[in-house]
Design a protein around this motif. Structure first.
Motif, PDB file in Angstrom:
ATOM      1  N   ALA A 155      10.030   5.465 -20.580  1.00  0.00           N
ATOM      2  CA  ALA A 155       9.499   5.988 -21.845  1.00  0.00           C
ATOM      3  C   ALA A 155       8.033   5.603 -22.017  1.00  0.00           C
ATOM      4  O   ALA A 155       7.213   6.410 -22.480  1.00  0.00           O
ATOM      5  N   MET A 156       7.675   4.382 -21.616  1.00  0.00           N
ATOM      6  CA  MET A 156       6.295   3.920 -21.773  1.00  0.00           C
ATOM      7  C   MET A 156       5.325   4.665 -20.859  1.00  0.00           C
ATOM      8  O   MET A 156       4.176   4.900 -21.214  1.00  0.00           O
ATOM      9  N   GLY A 157       5.795   5.019 -19.667  1.00  0.00           N
ATOM     10  CA  GLY A 157       4.893   5.619 -18.689  1.00  0.00           C
ATOM     11  C   GLY A 157       4.988   7.116 -18.558  1.00  0.00           C
ATOM     12  O   GLY A 157       4.435   7.697 -17.618  1.00  0.00           O
ATOM     13  N   ALA A 158       5.676   7.762 -19.492  1.00  0.00           N
ATOM     14  CA  ALA A 158       5.941   9.199 -19.372  1.00  0.00           C
ATOM     15  C   ALA A 158       4.672  10.039 -19.292  1.00  0.00           C
ATOM     16  O   ALA A 158       4.650  11.073 -18.617  1.00  0.00           O
ATOM     17  N   SER A 159       3.616   9.601 -19.940  1.00  0.00           N
ATOM     18  CA  SER A 159       2.378  10.388 -19.952  1.00  0.00           C
ATOM     19  C   SER A 159       1.271   9.723 -19.137  1.00  0.00           C
ATOM     20  O   SER A 159       0.113  10.136 -19.198  1.00  0.00           O
ATOM     21  N   TRP A 160       1.637   8.699 -18.375  1.00  0.00           N
ATOM     22  CA  TRP A 160       0.646   7.936 -17.608  1.00  0.00           C
ATOM     23  C   TRP A 160       0.516   8.480 -16.187  1.00  0.00           C
ATOM     24  O   TRP A 160       1.453   9.028 -15.614  1.00  0.00           O
ATOM     25  N   GLY A 161      -0.669   8.309 -15.610  1.00  0.00           N
ATOM     26  CA  GLY A 161      -0.859   8.589 -14.191  1.00  0.00           C
ATOM     27  C   GLY A 161      -1.051  10.046 -13.848  1.00  0.00           C
ATOM     28  O   GLY A 161      -0.754  10.464 -12.725  1.00  0.00           O
ATOM     29  N   TYR A 162      -1.583  10.811 -14.798  1.00  0.00           N
ATOM     30  CA  TYR A 162      -1.867  12.220 -14.541  1.00  0.00           C
ATOM     31  C   TYR A 162      -3.376  12.462 -14.629  1.00  0.00           C
ATOM     32  O   TYR A 162      -4.102  11.712 -15.305  1.00  0.00           O
ATOM     33  N   LYS A 163      -3.847  13.502 -13.971  1.00  0.00           N
ATOM     34  CA  LYS A 163      -5.257  13.862 -14.064  1.00  0.00           C
ATOM     35  C   LYS A 163      -5.567  14.330 -15.486  1.00  0.00           C
ATOM     36  O   LYS A 163      -4.766  15.023 -16.112  1.00  0.00           O
ATOM     37  N   GLN A 164      -6.739  13.915 -15.969  1.00  0.00           N
ATOM     38  CA  GLN A 164      -7.109  14.236 -17.339  1.00  0.00           C
ATOM     39  C   GLN A 164      -8.460  14.931 -17.392  1.00  0.00           C
ATOM     40  O   GLN A 164      -9.305  14.760 -16.508  1.00  0.00           O
ATOM     41  N   ASP A 165      -8.652  15.716 -18.458  1.00  0.00           N
ATOM     42  CA  ASP A 165      -9.933  16.384 -18.662  1.00  0.00           C
ATOM     43  C   ASP A 165     -10.886  15.448 -19.391  1.00  0.00           C
ATOM     44  O   ASP A 165     -10.572  14.276 -19.637  1.00  0.00           O
ATOM     45  N   SER A 166     -12.061  15.960 -19.755  1.00  0.00           N
ATOM     46  CA  SER A 166     -13.086  15.136 -20.396  1.00  0.00           C
ATOM     47  C   SER A 166     -12.665  14.625 -21.763  1.00  0.00           C
ATOM     48  O   SER A 166     -13.256  13.668 -22.284  1.00  0.00           O
ATOM     49  N   LEU A 167     -11.647  15.238 -22.352  1.00  0.00           N
ATOM     50  CA  LEU A 167     -11.157  14.817 -23.666  1.00  0.00           C
ATOM     51  C   LEU A 167      -9.986  13.848 -23.565  1.00  0.00           C
ATOM     52  O   LEU A 167      -9.416  13.424 -24.578  1.00  0.00           O
ATOM     53  N   GLU A 175       0.827  -1.207   0.000  1.00  0.00           N
ATOM     54  CA  GLU A 175       0.000   0.000   0.000  1.00  0.00           C
ATOM     55  C   GLU A 175       0.864   1.262   0.000  1.00  0.00           C
ATOM     56  O   GLU A 175       0.611   2.208  -0.744  1.00  0.00           O
ATOM     57  N   ILE A 176       1.905   1.276   0.827  1.00  0.00           N
ATOM     58  CA  ILE A 176       2.766   2.443   0.938  1.00  0.00           C
ATOM     59  C   ILE A 176       3.590   2.653  -0.332  1.00  0.00           C
ATOM     60  O   ILE A 176       3.852   3.790  -0.732  1.00  0.00           O
ATOM     61  N   ALA A 177       3.990   1.560  -0.975  1.00  0.00           N
ATOM     62  CA  ALA A 177       4.867   1.642  -2.147  1.00  0.00           C
ATOM     63  C   ALA A 177       4.129   2.015  -3.419  1.00  0.00           C
ATOM     64  O   ALA A 177       4.758   2.313  -4.441  1.00  0.00           O
ATOM     65  N   LEU A 178       2.800   2.027  -3.391  1.00  0.00           N
ATOM     66  CA  LEU A 178       2.025   2.236  -4.611  1.00  0.00           C
ATOM     67  C   LEU A 178       2.352   3.567  -5.289  1.00  0.00           C
ATOM     68  O   LEU A 178       2.557   3.633  -6.509  1.00  0.00           O
ATOM     69  N   TYR A 179       2.430   4.633  -4.512  1.00  0.00           N
ATOM     70  CA  TYR A 179       2.718   5.958  -5.072  1.00  0.00           C
ATOM     71  C   TYR A 179       4.128   6.001  -5.660  1.00  0.00           C
ATOM     72  O   TYR A 179       4.357   6.575  -6.734  1.00  0.00           O
ATOM     73  N   TYR A 180       5.082   5.370  -4.976  1.00  0.00           N
ATOM     74  CA  TYR A 180       6.457   5.355  -5.460  1.00  0.00           C
ATOM     75  C   TYR A 180       6.585   4.489  -6.714  1.00  0.00           C
ATOM     76  O   TYR A 180       7.340   4.815  -7.637  1.00  0.00           O
ATOM     77  N   ALA A 181       5.836   3.397  -6.773  1.00  0.00           N
ATOM     78  CA  ALA A 181       5.838   2.546  -7.968  1.00  0.00           C
ATOM     79  C   ALA A 181       5.329   3.322  -9.178  1.00  0.00           C
ATOM     80  O   ALA A 181       5.858   3.181 -10.292  1.00  0.00           O
ATOM     81  N   ALA A 182       4.309   4.151  -8.979  1.00  0.00           N
ATOM     82  CA  ALA A 182       3.799   4.986 -10.065  1.00  0.00           C
ATOM     83  C   ALA A 182       4.866   5.968 -10.534  1.00  0.00           C
ATOM     84  O   ALA A 182       5.018   6.225 -11.734  1.00  0.00           O
ATOM     85  N   HIS A 183       5.615   6.514  -9.581  1.00  0.00           N
ATOM     86  CA  HIS A 183       6.720   7.430  -9.925  1.00  0.00           C
ATOM     87  C   HIS A 183       7.777   6.708 -10.769  1.00  0.00           C
ATOM     88  O   HIS A 183       8.267   7.266 -11.761  1.00  0.00           O
ATOM     89  N   LEU A 184       8.111   5.477 -10.396  1.00  0.00           N
ATOM     90  CA  LEU A 184       9.101   4.719 -11.168  1.00  0.00           C
ATOM     91  C   LEU A 184       8.614   4.464 -12.587  1.00  0.00           C
ATOM     92  O   LEU A 184       9.389   4.561 -13.548  1.00  0.00           O
ATOM     93  N   TYR A 185       7.325   4.148 -12.738  1.00  0.00           N
ATOM     94  CA  TYR A 185       6.788   3.881 -14.068  1.00  0.00           C
ATOM     95  C   TYR A 185       6.747   5.151 -14.915  1.00  0.00           C
ATOM     96  O   TYR A 185       7.046   5.116 -16.110  1.00  0.00           O
ATOM     97  N   ARG A 186       6.403   6.271 -14.301  1.00  0.00           N
ATOM     98  CA  ARG A 186       6.359   7.534 -15.055  1.00  0.00           C
ATOM     99  C   ARG A 186       7.744   7.949 -15.542  1.00  0.00           C
ATOM    100  O   ARG A 186       7.867   8.741 -16.482  1.00  0.00           O
TER     101      ARG A 186
END
Length: 266
Positions: free
Chosen positions: A110-122, A96-107
């Protein structure tokens, strides 16, 4: 130039660099850890309120890194390892604690550079007007990536959060809950008690541990066993622990507890 050996080296006994202690809830894990002198407890679930201990209360990966920085500063100031023991309790919460850090590692790939950000309706990333950068979505979960690929980053995050404490103690102790997992042995389904850590992470960390002990109660006594075999993962490399079971806690008639850890470390 490397000289090749001409005779066998002598077997040495030593204290574990990494020890894992696991057991069922209320089996005495916190009491045992509280009895160790010079033991910094990294408390992940506020479980030591009723005990007198050296502890830091941690609830996020950021706070774990802050603890690591504080330990580094203390070691630089004092010129030696700050504590003999560092205990992470309860390590079962590391996923549970590592989840946020794992997302940081993925971002940061190259594959995750645009992943895990807040998005608009489009479906476009929302930009923070103050920083001109995309706003991170705190609910982004790498475990939901296709084909289970996110668990690679979960494992890396958990391993990093554990192993970064190695330099600051003689023995790092992970305290975990136990879980039952189904295995097949001789064409028969069996239940095996194992560490409650995410996915294959438990197997990886257990493979690097010098000692894995199972804590359990019998009557008024509590035992820590390194006697491998059966349907529980227990083992130890150091000779003074290997294949042995120790009575570590005993209650008298009045309910007073006597804790003995003298046989666990040399």
């Amino acid at each position: 130039m490397i000289e090749l050996p001409t005779e066998r080296s002598k077997a040495l006994d030593y204290n574990p660099k990494l020890m894992i202690i696991f057991g069922k809830p209320k089996s005495g894990k916190s009491t045992l850890m509280a009895s160790l002198e010079d033991n910094l407890i990294i408390d992940l679930e506020d479980g030591y309120r009723a005990l007198s201990v050296l502890k830091v209360l941690v609830s996020s990966a950021i706070e774990l890194f802050e603890t690591k920085k504080a330990l580094e500063a203390k070691m630089q100031k004092e010129g030696h390892k700050p504590y003999r023991f560092i205990t992470i309790d309860n390590a079962s919460r590391l996923e549970e604690i590592a989840l946020y850090y794992a997302a940081h590692l993925y971002r940061n790939t190259a594959m995750g550079a645009s992943w895990g950000y807040k998005q608009d309706s489009l479906g476009k990333n929302i930009i923070d007007p103050k920083t001109n950068k995309p706003i991170i979505d705190p609910t982004a979960d790498v475990r939901k990536l296709p084909n289970g690929s996110g668990y690679l980053y979960m494992r890396e995050a958990i391993k990093k959060l554990v192993y970064m404490f190695y330099p600051y103690c003689e023995t790092l102790i992970l305290v975990c809950h136990v879980k039952d997992k189904q295995i097949r042995k001789e064409s028969e389904e069996m239940s095996e008690m194992s560490l409650d850590l995410a996915g294959k992470t438990g197997d990886i960390i257990a493979g690097e541990a010098d000692a894995i002990g199972y804590l359990y109660r019998e009557g008024k006594a509590t035992y820590l066993s390194f006697d491998g075999g059966g349907n529980i993962i227990m083992e130890a490399r150091p000779a003074h622990l290997r294949g042995k079971t120790f009575k570590v806690i005993e209650a008298d008639k009045e309910g007073n507890l006597k804790v003995d850890t003298t046989t666990l470390f040399i």
